[in-house]
Every structure is written in structure tokens, then in C-alpha cells.
Design a protein around this motif. Structure first.
Motif, PDB file in Angstrom:
ATOM      1  N   ASP A  30       0.830  -1.209   0.000  1.00 48.66           N
ATOM      2  CA  ASP A  30       0.000   0.000   0.000  1.00 48.66           C
ATOM      3  C   ASP A  30       0.863   1.258   0.000  1.00 48.66           C
ATOM      4  O   ASP A  30       0.484   2.288  -0.579  1.00 48.66           O
ATOM      5  N   ILE A  58       1.531   2.783  -3.390  1.00 44.58           N
ATOM      6  CA  ILE A  58       0.398   3.240  -4.198  1.00 44.58           C
ATOM      7  C   ILE A  58      -0.046   4.620  -3.731  1.00 44.58           C
ATOM      8  O   ILE A  58      -0.512   4.795  -2.604  1.00 44.58           O
ATOM      9  N   LYS A  59       0.102   5.611  -4.614  1.00 47.52           N
ATOM     10  CA  LYS A  59      -0.318   6.976  -4.304  1.00 47.52           C
ATOM     11  C   LYS A  59      -1.790   7.166  -4.637  1.00 47.52           C
ATOM     12  O   LYS A  59      -2.351   6.445  -5.471  1.00 47.52           O
ATOM     13  N   ASP A  60      -2.410   8.106  -3.988  1.00 47.24           N
ATOM     14  CA  ASP A  60      -3.789   8.442  -4.321  1.00 47.24           C
ATOM     15  C   ASP A  60      -3.855   8.867  -5.787  1.00 47.24           C
ATOM     16  O   ASP A  60      -3.046   9.674  -6.239  1.00 47.24           O
ATOM     17  N   GLY A  61      -4.786   8.283  -6.523  1.00 48.86           N
ATOM     18  CA  GLY A  61      -4.908   8.568  -7.948  1.00 48.86           C
ATOM     19  C   GLY A  61      -4.068   7.664  -8.836  1.00 48.86           C
ATOM     20  O   GLY A  61      -4.030   7.864 -10.063  1.00 48.86           O
ATOM     21  N   ALA A  67      -5.161  -0.406  -0.429  1.00 48.25           N
ATOM     22  CA  ALA A  67      -5.204   1.004  -0.810  1.00 48.25           C
ATOM     23  C   ALA A  67      -6.646   1.469  -1.002  1.00 48.25           C
ATOM     24  O   ALA A  67      -7.026   2.572  -0.567  1.00 48.25           O
ATOM     25  N   HIS A  68      -7.436   0.628  -1.632  1.00 51.84           N
ATOM     26  CA  HIS A  68      -8.844   0.973  -1.876  1.00 51.84           C
ATOM     27  C   HIS A  68      -9.593   1.133  -0.555  1.00 51.84           C
ATOM     28  O   HIS A  68     -10.363   2.100  -0.371  1.00 51.84           O
ATOM     29  N   ASN A  72      -8.352   1.935   2.215  1.00 50.78           N
ATOM     30  CA  ASN A  72      -7.824   3.095   2.921  1.00 50.78           C
ATOM     31  C   ASN A  72      -8.264   4.412   2.286  1.00 50.78           C
ATOM     32  O   ASN A  72      -7.788   5.483   2.673  1.00 50.78           O
ATOM     33  N   LYS A 108      -7.987   5.446  -0.957  1.00 51.21           N
ATOM     34  CA  LYS A 108      -7.278   5.975  -2.112  1.00 51.21           C
ATOM     35  C   LYS A 108      -8.096   5.761  -3.390  1.00 51.21           C
ATOM     36  O   LYS A 108      -8.718   4.712  -3.567  1.00 51.21           O
ATOM     37  N   GLN A 109      -8.065   6.759  -4.251  1.00 54.10           N
ATOM     38  CA  GLN A 109      -8.714   6.649  -5.552  1.00 54.10           C
ATOM     39  C   GLN A 109      -7.707   6.028  -6.522  1.00 54.10           C
ATOM     40  O   GLN A 109      -6.685   6.643  -6.837  1.00 54.10           O
ATOM     41  N   ILE A 110      -7.971   4.822  -6.977  1.00 56.73           N
ATOM     42  CA  ILE A 110      -7.044   4.119  -7.872  1.00 56.73           C
ATOM     43  C   ILE A 110      -7.812   3.539  -9.050  1.00 56.73           C
ATOM     44  O   ILE A 110      -9.025   3.373  -9.002  1.00 56.73           O
TER      45      ILE A 110
END
Length: 330
Positions: free
Chosen positions: A132, A135-138, A165-166, A168, A170-172
């Protein structure tokens, strides 16, 4: 694994019976199959009813336990299990661990098989936590094959960081390679991502260069079926070309795998046996028509031969780092 409102494991064992989600039927039908004998579980591994490094390992451990429960010759049972999928390191790791435990008692073998399955789950969770951080937001992430819930007993390897990430916030967005000829990306990864509510797009296997050149990919994460002592990786056919492209376009390429996938007795990728599968997997495809009826049709020129290696070798020099349950390393 999230299926509707219920949580499942990909594979589990109760008594002497092995249960597994039938991955050959997904995404069109969800069904749990049961296998009462070691030879039936071996056939399920061979036919890819269960697939993915961690799930194959658990299946192999359970199959070895089934053989011991049935009072089979342990050496014969072990060799027959090992022959099902020769590239998969976790299969060999699990069957050997359960085989050794069987020298103590049948119950010890059963306990070891269950412990290995549980350890696979815990390793996958930790891979998600460590991954995680990458993995940056976006972020826009390219995946190849399926290394998610279905490829492990639970949580997955390459997709575990995505799910973490999802959750947490984050928009991915995930671009899932279709992964011919078995289409594990189009059928399994996409099905998982849909169940998890993760934004995603299925892309043709040959779209990687276009996506990267257009600045549409920030990170590539794949799983692994065997990792040699020097860091060379055996994974689903097509992985190496994605790594070459990522290197060329300056995009980080990470491999997510538990320590059980690392084979310190194999010096480099040239020593890894590559499984050769049936031509029919290239020639034929199965899916539903508009009325929901399943059909298998030929999609290649009649009379032509096909070549179908299941895996390729990605050199360590193309890999940015490994995401394991102990952390991230290069």
C-alpha cells in the motif's frame, strides 16, 4: 474473498475433503467443488480448477494430507502431486512440508497443511500493508494474470496492495491485462475487482506499450510462481514483456510474493522448468451466448499448430523490487 455479502476462502479442507472455488467457471458461474481423494485434488490442480501460486500450494498440501489419510505410499503421492504443475514453487514447498510432517503422524500432516494455508493468508495480508505504501492516491496500476484473492487462499499477492489502498480511501484505477490464452485477467481479476468495487478496465495483452507511452500507467505489480536465488522470476507468460516495457518507459515494476515462492536452490531463471500446456487452450475459448448458454468454440485457423508455454522468465535486472510479508526489497 468477497462474493456478494459473504466472505470466502479460495480453498479449504474439512476432514478429508478439499473444497475450492471452481475458477474455470468464473465469472459466469460461482460454484464450490469438493474433492474427497488425493487424485481428484491433483486433477483439479492440473485442470486449473484452482490456480495461482498460493492457492496451488495450499491445494498441494491438502492433497498430500489426503494421500496420507488414505494410507497411500507417501513417496508415490508426493511425486504425483509434484508432477501436476512443475513451475509452481509453492506447490513443491507445501507438499514437501506436509510429507515431512507425515513422518510424525497423519494428524501432524493434516495440521501442517492447515497451518500452511493459514500462513498463506497472513502473508498476503502483510503484502497488502507493505505494498500500500507504493500506491499513491490517484494511481493507475497495470496488472497481469490474476494474483488476487483467487490466486491465494485469501487476499492475494499483487492485488493485496490494491485492495488495501482501496479500503484506505485511495482513488485508484487498475488496468487488467486479459492474459490470454486462459484470460485470467479478463475473467478472474476483473471479477474480483468488481466484487471489491475497485475501478478497473480490461485491456488487450498488447496494449501495455500504448498505455505506458501515453502516460496512463504509474505502477506495474505482478505475482510470481517461482523466484530464483538471483531474483529472476517465473510468472504467467507475458510478464517479461511488461517488465521490458516498464523499464523502457521508466515505470516501477514490482513483484509481490510470499517468501515461500523464493527458491534458493534454483540459481537463476534458466534452471526453472517452464510448464507447457495443451494447444487447445490457444485454439478454443468458452463463454456464454446472449441467452446465457455456455459454448466452446474454435477461434484459430483449423489445422494450425499452437505453442502454449504457461510461464516466462523475467530477469532480475528488470524488477524494481519485491513486496513480501517481511517488507519491500530490491
Amino acid at each position: 474473498m468477497k462474493v456478494g455479502d459473504r466472505h470466502y476462502r479460495t480453498i479449504w479442507m474439512e476432514g478429508a475433503v478439499v473444497y475450492m472455488i471452481d475458477q474455470n467457471l468464473l465469472p459466469f458461474e460461482f460454484k464450490v467443488q469438493s474433492f474427497k481423494k488425493r487424485e481428484a485434488t491433483c486433477d483439479a490442480i492440473r485442470r486449473m480448477t484452482v490456480r495461482g501460486a498460493g492457492a496451488i500450494g495450499a491445494a498441494a498440501g491438502f492433497a498430500m494430507a489426503q494421500g496420507l489419510i488414505a494410507n497411500e505410499d507417501p513417496d508415490v503421492a508426493r511425486e504425483r502431486i509434484r508432477a501436476t504443475r512443475p513451475t509452481a514453487r509453492d506447490l513443491f514447498y507445501a507438499v514437501d512440508r506436509v510429507y515431512e510432517a507425515g513422518k510424525i503422524s497423519v494428524q501432524a500432516a493434516i495440521d501442517e497443511a492447515q497451518n500452511l494455508a493459514n500462513a498463506n493468508v497472513e502473508a498476503a495480508k502483510k503484502i497488502g500493508v507493505y505494498g500500500d505504501a507504493l500506491i499513491k492516491d490517484g494511481a493507475r496500476i497495470l496488472t497481469h494474470c490474476n494474483a488476487g484473492w483467487l490466486g491465494f487462499v485469501d487476499y492475494g499477492s499483487a492485488l493485496s496492495p490494491v485492495y488495501t489502498a482501496h479500503r484506505n480511501g485511495k482513488q485508484i484505477h487498475v488496468y487488467a491485462d486479459e492474459t490470454r490464452p486462459r484470460s485470467q485477467g479478463a475473467r478472474l481479476t476483473a471479477w474480483e475487482l468488481s466484487n471489491e468495487g475497485v475501478d478497473h478496465t480490461i485491456v488487450p495483452d498488447n496494449a501495455g506499450a500504448f498505455l505506458m507511452s501515453a502516460g496512463m500507467i504509474d505502477l506495474v505489480i505482478t505475482g510470481a510462481d517461482r523466484i530464483a536465488a538471483n531474483g529472476d522470476v517465473a510468472n504467467k507468460i507475458g510478464t517479461c514483456e511488461k517488465a521490458i516495457l516498464a523499464k523502457y518507459f521508466g515505470i516501477p515494476f514490482f513483484v509481490a510474493a510470499p517468501l515461500s515462492t523464493f527458491d534458493h536452490n534454483t540459481p537463476d531463471g534458466s534452471a526453472i522448468e517452464i510448464e507447457q500446456r495443451s494447444q487447445d487452450e490457444v485454439h478454443y475459448q468458452t463463454g456464454p451466448d446472449d441467452n446465457g448458454q455456455m459454448h466452446t468454440i474454435r477461434v484459430t485457423n483449423p489445422g494450425s499448430e499452437a505453442f502454449n508455454p504457461a510461464f516466462d522468465i523475467t530477469p532480475a535486472s528488470l524488477i524494481t523490487g519485491f513486496i513480501t510479508e517481511k517488507g519491500i526489497t530490491n
